[in-house]
Design a protein around this motif. Structure first.
Motif, short mmCIF file in Angstrom:
data_model
loop_
_atom_site.label_atom_id
_atom_site.label_comp_id
_atom_site.label_asym_id
_atom_site.label_seq_id
_atom_site.Cartn_x
_atom_site.Cartn_y
_atom_site.Cartn_z
N UNK A 195 7.26 13.28 4.10
CA UNK A 195 6.75 13.08 5.45
C UNK A 195 6.12 11.69 5.65
N UNK A 196 5.38 11.20 4.68
CA UNK A 196 4.69 9.92 4.84
C UNK A 196 5.64 8.77 5.15
N UNK A 197 6.71 8.55 4.39
CA UNK A 197 7.62 7.46 4.75
C UNK A 197 8.31 7.65 6.10
N UNK A 217 4.68 10.34 -6.59
CA UNK A 217 5.72 10.70 -7.55
C UNK A 217 5.13 11.11 -8.89
N UNK A 218 4.14 10.36 -9.34
CA UNK A 218 3.49 10.70 -10.62
C UNK A 218 2.78 12.05 -10.51
N UNK A 235 0.83 -1.21 0.00
CA UNK A 235 0.00 0.00 0.00
C UNK A 235 0.86 1.26 0.00
N UNK A 236 1.91 1.27 0.80
CA UNK A 236 2.81 2.42 0.84
C UNK A 236 3.51 2.62 -0.50
N UNK A 237 3.92 1.54 -1.12
CA UNK A 237 4.57 1.63 -2.43
C UNK A 237 3.62 2.25 -3.45
N UNK A 238 2.37 1.81 -3.45
CA UNK A 238 1.38 2.36 -4.38
C UNK A 238 1.12 3.85 -4.11
#
Length: 72
Positions: A47-49, A20-21, A11-14
């Motif tokens: 911030x999210x990561x 990024x897009x 989910x984090x990767x998505x």
């Protein structure tokens, strides 16, 4: 617990790919409104990561402390 971590990682990767897009798209558009969204997107990308890493770190510390108390 392993499945939960895998699902959260995917989910984090998505979410990061989406950020990024969107950052790229907002940078290309160049309007005033897009610049606000670009700043928000860049902020969230950083911030999210960091927040998720901090959450995992604190969870691990609490879990290890709890397990040590259980051994005593």
């Amino acid at each position: 617990m392993k499945k939960v971590k895998q699902v959260l990682a995917i989910l984090l990767i998505l979410i990061l790919i989406g950020l990024y897009v969107s950052t790229l798209v907002f940078a290309i558009i160049g309007s005033e409104r897009a610049m606000v969204w670009l700043k928000i997107s860049i902020y969230a990308t950083i911030v999210l990561p960091v927040l998720l890493w901090a959450y995992g770190f604190i969870y691990k510390m609490i879990k290890d402390d709890h397990e040590k108390k259980g051994e005593e």
